[in-house]
Scaffold this motif. Structure first.
Motif, mmCIF file in Angstrom:
data_model
loop_
_atom_site.group_PDB
_atom_site.id
_atom_site.type_symbol
_atom_site.label_atom_id
_atom_site.label_comp_id
_atom_site.label_asym_id
_atom_site.label_seq_id
_atom_site.Cartn_x
_atom_site.Cartn_y
_atom_site.Cartn_z
ATOM 1 N N GLY A 95 0.798 -1.227 0.000
ATOM 2 C CA GLY A 95 0.000 0.000 0.000
ATOM 3 C C GLY A 95 0.824 1.267 0.000
ATOM 4 N N GLY A 96 2.090 1.159 0.405
ATOM 5 C CA GLY A 96 3.035 2.264 0.343
ATOM 6 C C GLY A 96 2.663 3.508 1.117
ATOM 7 N N THR A 97 3.284 4.600 0.712
ATOM 8 C CA THR A 97 3.092 5.891 1.374
ATOM 9 C C THR A 97 1.644 6.353 1.270
ATOM 10 O OG1 THR A 97 5.394 6.440 0.899
ATOM 11 C CG2 THR A 97 3.952 8.270 1.498
ATOM 12 N N ALA A 98 0.980 6.009 0.163
ATOM 13 C CA ALA A 98 -0.428 6.393 0.008
ATOM 14 C C ALA A 98 -1.272 5.782 1.123
ATOM 15 C CB ALA A 98 -0.941 5.966 -1.359
ATOM 16 N N ALA A 99 -1.048 4.510 1.435
ATOM 17 C CA ALA A 99 -1.798 3.855 2.512
ATOM 18 C C ALA A 99 -1.427 4.445 3.866
ATOM 19 C CB ALA A 99 -1.534 2.347 2.494
ATOM 20 N N TRP A 100 -0.159 4.799 4.043
ATOM 21 C CA TRP A 100 0.297 5.422 5.287
ATOM 22 C C TRP A 100 -0.454 6.744 5.506
ATOM 23 C CZ3 TRP A 100 3.768 3.834 9.063
ATOM 24 C CH2 TRP A 100 4.206 4.808 9.960
ATOM 25 N N ARG A 105 -1.548 8.726 9.505
ATOM 26 C CA ARG A 105 -0.282 8.795 10.241
ATOM 27 C C ARG A 105 0.558 9.996 9.796
ATOM 28 N NH1 ARG A 105 -1.424 3.299 10.153
ATOM 29 N NH2 ARG A 105 -1.444 2.478 12.260
ATOM 30 N N THR A 106 1.503 10.344 10.631
ATOM 31 C CA THR A 106 2.353 11.508 10.409
ATOM 32 C C THR A 106 3.273 11.322 9.211
ATOM 33 O OG1 THR A 106 2.364 11.964 12.766
ATOM 34 C CG2 THR A 106 4.106 12.974 11.485
ATOM 35 N N VAL A 107 3.379 12.384 8.412
ATOM 36 C CA VAL A 107 4.353 12.443 7.324
ATOM 37 C C VAL A 107 5.068 13.784 7.392
ATOM 38 C CG1 VAL A 107 3.165 10.897 5.715
ATOM 39 C CG2 VAL A 107 2.649 13.332 5.670
#
Length: 127
Positions: A95-100, A105-107
């Motif tokens: 799912g990568g960064t998109a799912a994160w 969640r914090t980016v």
């Protein structure tokens, strides 16, 4: 398969327990600047060198290496490339960064940039 997979929820648990876990982001520099997981280190797939990954893991060869991209495709390619080079304990983040980001969640956010694909479409549209 020479690597395993985990979800962003599982990755969040890992990073909460071990803030020094090795997480590499194989997206482009522009994508990384737009938004990335704070612990992620940029190592674009196009430039990914097994030697650089080995150097990053120096002294932590037994620790898992977590690999993330935008949605999971490029990170899977990176995992395959690293496994073929003899690197072990590789984990692809599904799912990568998109799912994160979708999970709330914090980016770390920087200046948004237009993808190369989008730039090409704009240029073609202007012709």
């Amino acid at each position: 398969m020479a690597f395993t997979c985990m979800t962003v929820n599982e990755l969040a648990d890992v990073l909460a327990r071990d803030p020094d876990a090795i997480l590499i982001d194989v997206r482009t520099p522009g994508e990384y600047r737009t938004a990335h997981i704070p612990q992620a280190r940029l190592m674009p797939l196009a430039d990914l060198k097994p030697e650089a990954v080995r150097a990053l893991r120096a002294g932590k060869e037994d620790a898992p290496l977590y690999v993330i991209c935008q949605a999971g495709g490029r990170s899977r390619q990176a995992c395959e490339k690293l496994a073929a080079a003899g690197i072990s304990k590789i984990v692809n983040i599904e799912g990568g960064t998109a799912a994160w980001i979708k999970s709330g969640r914090t980016v770390t956010r920087g200046k948004a940039t237009m993808s190369v694909e989008c730039q090409v479409r704009v240029a073609m549209g202007s012709l």
